[in-house]
Write an enzyme that holds these catalytic residues in place. Sequence first.
Site, PDB file in Angstrom:
ATOM      1  N   GLY A  44     -27.016  59.610 -11.207  1.00 10.77           N
ATOM      2  CA  GLY A  44     -27.378  61.019 -11.410  1.00 10.77           C
ATOM      3  C   GLY A  44     -26.773  62.006 -10.432  1.00 10.77           C
ATOM      4  O   GLY A  44     -26.821  63.209 -10.661  1.00 10.77           O
ATOM      5  N   CYS A  74     -30.096  54.982 -20.478  1.00  8.11           N
ATOM      6  CA  CYS A  74     -29.883  55.872 -19.340  1.00  8.11           C
ATOM      7  C   CYS A  74     -29.496  57.245 -19.888  1.00  8.11           C
ATOM      8  O   CYS A  74     -28.460  57.379 -20.547  1.00  8.11           O
ATOM      9  CB  CYS A  74     -28.753  55.296 -18.490  1.00  8.11           C
ATOM     10  SG  CYS A  74     -28.288  56.305 -17.078  1.00  8.11           S
ATOM     11  N   ASN A  75     -30.319  58.229 -19.619  1.00 11.81           N
ATOM     12  CA  ASN A  75     -30.024  59.591 -20.082  1.00 11.81           C
ATOM     13  C   ASN A  75     -28.745  60.117 -19.432  1.00 11.81           C
ATOM     14  O   ASN A  75     -27.970  60.844 -20.051  1.00 11.81           O
ATOM     15  CB  ASN A  75     -31.181  60.519 -19.714  1.00 11.81           C
ATOM     16  CG  ASN A  75     -32.472  60.160 -20.427  1.00 11.81           C
ATOM     17  OD1 ASN A  75     -32.827  60.763 -21.428  1.00 11.81           O
ATOM     18  ND2 ASN A  75     -33.182  59.158 -19.934  1.00 11.81           N
ATOM     19  N   CYS A 193     -35.560  60.480 -17.675  1.00 11.92           N
ATOM     20  CA  CYS A 193     -34.769  59.475 -16.957  1.00 11.92           C
ATOM     21  C   CYS A 193     -35.557  58.183 -17.088  1.00 11.92           C
ATOM     22  O   CYS A 193     -36.780  58.181 -16.873  1.00 11.92           O
ATOM     23  CB  CYS A 193     -34.636  59.870 -15.486  1.00 11.92           C
ATOM     24  SG  CYS A 193     -33.981  58.556 -14.428  1.00 11.92           S
ATOM     25  N   THR A 194     -34.874  57.102 -17.432  1.00 13.54           N
ATOM     26  CA  THR A 194     -35.621  55.877 -17.731  1.00 13.54           C
ATOM     27  C   THR A 194     -36.329  55.303 -16.503  1.00 13.54           C
ATOM     28  O   THR A 194     -37.322  54.596 -16.638  1.00 13.54           O
ATOM     29  CB  THR A 194     -34.705  54.824 -18.384  1.00 13.54           C
ATOM     30  OG1 THR A 194     -33.507  54.700 -17.599  1.00 13.54           O
ATOM     31  CG2 THR A 194     -34.337  55.247 -19.791  1.00 13.54           C
TER      32      THR A 194
HETATM   33  N1  DGL Z   1     -32.032  55.831 -15.353  1.00  7.21           N
HETATM   34  C1  DGL Z   1     -31.079  56.849 -15.455  1.00  7.21           C
HETATM   35  C2  DGL Z   1     -31.397  57.914 -16.496  1.00  7.21           C
HETATM   36  O1  DGL Z   1     -32.093  57.641 -17.429  1.00  7.21           O
HETATM   37  C3  DGL Z   1     -30.307  57.357 -14.284  1.00  7.21           C
HETATM   38  C4  DGL Z   1     -30.786  57.222 -12.895  1.00  7.21           C
HETATM   39  C5  DGL Z   1     -29.678  57.400 -11.874  1.00  7.21           C
HETATM   40  O2  DGL Z   1     -28.954  56.445 -11.659  1.00  7.21           O
HETATM   41  O3  DGL Z   1     -29.536  58.495 -11.295  1.00  7.21           O
HETATM   42  O4  DGL Z   1     -30.930  59.010 -16.412  1.00  7.21           O
END
Ligand code: DGL
Length: 264
Positions: A44, A74-75, A193-194
């Site tokens: 992110g 992952c968004n 965010c997951t």
């Molecule tokens: N889990 C991720 C998402 O859904 C990203 C988290 C990251 O690595 O910053 O956006």
Amino acid sequence: MSSSAPIGVFDSGLGGISVAREIAKDMPAEHVLYFGDSANAPYGVKTPEQVKALSFDIVERFVEHGVKAVVIACNTATSAAVNDLREHYDIPIIGMEPALKVACDRGDAPLGQQHIPQRVIVAATPLTLRERKFAELMKRFDSDNTIFKEPCPDLVEIVESGQLGNHDLVMRTLHHYFDRYDLDRIDSVVLGCTHFVFYRDYFRELLPKHAAIIDGNEGTVRHLGVVLESLGKLAPEDALGRVEISNSDPSERIAKLSHNLLSA
Ligand code: DGL
């Protein structure tokens, strides 16, 4: 690709395990290959180009393993890479985006009555909230609703460092991000965010009772099911599904954390 081929699911790290867990629950016949890129997390705070390159590497490996579909759990990676991945590969690529529509639709009244404007906080990574994909999503809803964007990168780090059980640290971090809002006037918080899905109970503690906590996991898994079904690619019902986890960080710590989160 046969219907008993695996589904590739990936994230920058451990967050996407919340999606893999949902697949295991709703589609227990499916074989999931989960890949967490914890050695390169967080995504992110990277540039879209860096996240795109990392995502391509992962999907290429999935394709070598003969997956029948990929879920970008992952968004952030979806924002940066989904369009290019879809152009490049001819297997279904399911992406994720903050479930803003679900949050705003809560204001829809029965036929003929006016929409009740919603006040929604979208918690996500800085990259997700900065990207064009989210700007376009927001444009669909912000004339009828008030939408606040809240980047929460520390919430990713807390999961990755295994500190999700540290109540004081988590609540302090949530207060740091959310104390500037009048939470009594917020209708919902979208977990965009997951990694944040694992904080549901903490958000419940932070927010007044009336405020909804919304994530996109259920919708994503439903969509995956619809896509596989339409292609005749759902695993045979009597198959014994499983989730196999691997990670770019080969440490015992990450393996243990991953399995704990999968069964959380
Ligand atoms: N889990 C991720 C998402 O859904 C990203 C988290 C990251 O690595 O910053 O956006």
